[in-house]
Design a protein around this motif. Structure first.
Motif, PDB file in Angstrom:
ATOM      1  N   ILE A  90       0.840  -1.194   0.000  1.00  0.00           N
ATOM      2  CA  ILE A  90       0.000   0.000   0.000  1.00  0.00           C
ATOM      3  C   ILE A  90       0.879   1.249   0.000  1.00  0.00           C
ATOM      4  O   ILE A  90       0.634   2.205  -0.749  1.00  0.00           O
ATOM      5  N   LEU A  91       1.919   1.259   0.821  1.00  0.00           N
ATOM      6  CA  LEU A  91       2.834   2.407   0.882  1.00  0.00           C
ATOM      7  C   LEU A  91       3.549   2.611  -0.455  1.00  0.00           C
ATOM      8  O   LEU A  91       3.749   3.750  -0.908  1.00  0.00           O
ATOM      9  N   LYS A  92       3.907   1.499  -1.097  1.00  0.00           N
ATOM     10  CA  LYS A  92       4.564   1.582  -2.399  1.00  0.00           C
ATOM     11  C   LYS A  92       3.619   2.155  -3.442  1.00  0.00           C
ATOM     12  O   LYS A  92       4.015   3.002  -4.267  1.00  0.00           O
ATOM     13  N   ALA A  93       2.361   1.737  -3.402  1.00  0.00           N
ATOM     14  CA  ALA A  93       1.370   2.240  -4.361  1.00  0.00           C
ATOM     15  C   ALA A  93       1.156   3.740  -4.187  1.00  0.00           C
ATOM     16  O   ALA A  93       1.053   4.484  -5.170  1.00  0.00           O
ATOM     17  N   VAL A  94       1.102   4.208  -2.959  1.00  0.00           N
ATOM     18  CA  VAL A  94       0.922   5.643  -2.700  1.00  0.00           C
ATOM     19  C   VAL A  94       2.121   6.430  -3.225  1.00  0.00           C
ATOM     20  O   VAL A  94       1.959   7.496  -3.841  1.00  0.00           O
ATOM     21  N   ALA A 107      -3.748  11.845 -13.461  1.00  0.00           N
ATOM     22  CA  ALA A 107      -3.565  10.398 -13.278  1.00  0.00           C
ATOM     23  C   ALA A 107      -4.385   9.905 -12.088  1.00  0.00           C
ATOM     24  O   ALA A 107      -4.491  10.589 -11.070  1.00  0.00           O
ATOM     25  N   PRO A 108      -4.967   8.726 -12.204  1.00  0.00           N
ATOM     26  CA  PRO A 108      -5.748   8.177 -11.083  1.00  0.00           C
ATOM     27  C   PRO A 108      -4.853   7.819  -9.907  1.00  0.00           C
ATOM     28  O   PRO A 108      -3.704   7.395 -10.086  1.00  0.00           O
ATOM     29  N   THR A 109      -5.383   7.972  -8.697  1.00  0.00           N
ATOM     30  CA  THR A 109      -4.627   7.666  -7.479  1.00  0.00           C
ATOM     31  C   THR A 109      -5.530   6.865  -6.523  1.00  0.00           C
ATOM     32  O   THR A 109      -5.916   7.353  -5.459  1.00  0.00           O
ATOM     33  N   PRO A 110      -5.857   5.623  -6.885  1.00  0.00           N
ATOM     34  CA  PRO A 110      -6.819   4.854  -6.081  1.00  0.00           C
ATOM     35  C   PRO A 110      -6.372   4.577  -4.649  1.00  0.00           C
ATOM     36  O   PRO A 110      -7.176   4.665  -3.716  1.00  0.00           O
ATOM     37  N   ALA A 111      -5.101   4.218  -4.452  1.00  0.00           N
ATOM     38  CA  ALA A 111      -4.633   3.929  -3.095  1.00  0.00           C
ATOM     39  C   ALA A 111      -4.636   5.188  -2.238  1.00  0.00           C
ATOM     40  O   ALA A 111      -5.065   5.171  -1.078  1.00  0.00           O
ATOM     41  N   THR A 112      -4.160   6.293  -2.812  1.00  0.00           N
ATOM     42  CA  THR A 112      -4.133   7.562  -2.080  1.00  0.00           C
ATOM     43  C   THR A 112      -5.542   8.038  -1.747  1.00  0.00           C
ATOM     44  O   THR A 112      -5.808   8.507  -0.633  1.00  0.00           O
ATOM     45  N   ASP A 113      -6.437   7.931  -2.716  1.00  0.00           N
ATOM     46  CA  ASP A 113      -7.825   8.356  -2.485  1.00  0.00           C
ATOM     47  C   ASP A 113      -8.471   7.567  -1.348  1.00  0.00           C
ATOM     48  O   ASP A 113      -9.177   8.128  -0.508  1.00  0.00           O
ATOM     49  N   ALA A 114      -8.235   6.260  -1.316  1.00  0.00           N
ATOM     50  CA  ALA A 114      -8.837   5.418  -0.281  1.00  0.00           C
ATOM     51  C   ALA A 114      -8.284   5.756   1.101  1.00  0.00           C
ATOM     52  O   ALA A 114      -9.033   5.837   2.078  1.00  0.00           O
TER      53      ALA A 114
END
Length: 258
Positions: A90-94, A107-114
């Protein structure tokens, strides 16, 4: 006594007894729930994994109609406080989303948004739902109580309503209409098993902009020590007004870890 009047007298007394007994049953269900809530001190330590997904968007925004995201983290509550741990993926995705946004602001940011949406004020209800129960019960009026089954066990279903006039002054601000229906499934001891809240309202902001909203929230509960926990939560909501039409769905689950 006139024997011919006896059957009518007995019938009247029987009906009176049934009515009185029914009223007592309704009162007992609510009082059992209130007593059960008071028994939860919410102090027991626990360790749990939380999974949450988010889907939200403005249906009138054609460029960014929907945002979707997912997050996962571990909660550990002890006498010293609360620890929140996010897995490395999760940290890597953010981190990757942050760098991607520097190159492409759209660009979409699904992990950050959640993560940003499902913050402490949102997920704390999973491990401390008693406060919200007590707040609702202060405003709600009991409509009826039913004997039902819940997951193959005997249960009682309390039906309640929260009208506009029961909201606080701050909550009523700008509202013209509001109504919420609440259903709470409890066991024989009054412990909550599940709940459902469905509501809608409308109003006017700054005397110019009218708005409407609706929501539906479903929860299931688990007892761990002296703590009541929410194991599953589903929330759908929507609002419109001022040229906006927003809808959101949140699904969250909490699973205890050894």
């Amino acid at each position: 006594m006139n024997s011919r009047r006896l059957p009518k007298t007995l019938l009247f007394l029987s009906l009176l007894f049934i009515t009185f007994s029914t009223s007592l049953t309704y009162a007992d269900g609510l009082s059992d729930l209130q007593s059960a809530l008071k028994s939860f001190k919410q102090s027991s330590a626990f360790r749990a994994q939380v999974n949450a997904s988010l889907k939200s968007g403005n249906t009138d925004d054609k460029e960014n109609p929907v945002k979707e995201g997912h997050t996962q983290f571990t909660l550990e509550k002890s006498q010293t406080g609360l620890q929140i741990s996010y897995p490395n993926e999760i940290l890597k995705a953010v981190a990757e989303e942050t760098e991607l946004r520097k190159q492409n602001p759209q660009a979409p940011t699904p992990a950050t948004d959640a993560i940003n949406r499902f913050k402490y004020s949102e997920f704390s209800i999973l491990f401390d739902p008693v406060r919200d129960f007590e707040d609702d019960l202060r405003k709600a009026k009991l409509v009826k109580e039913e004997q039902v089954t819940f997951k193959n066990q005997a249960a009682r279903l309390l039906h309640m309503k929260i009208p506009l006039e029961k909201l606080s002054e701050g909550e009523r601000k700008d509202l013209k209409k509001y109504n919420a229906d609440i259903q709470i499934w409890i066991n024989e001891q009054g412990i909550p098993l599940a709940s459902r809240s469905i509501g809608k309202g409308s109003g006017r902001f700054a005397l110019v902009i009218s708005f409407e909203f609706h929501f539906e929230v479903d929860k299931t509960y688990l007892v761990n020590g002296d703590r009541l926990l929410v194991t599953h939560l589903t929330s759908t909501s929507g609002s419109s007004g001022g040229g906006m039409n927003n809808n959101e769905t949140i699904n969250a689950s909490l699973a205890l870890l050894n």
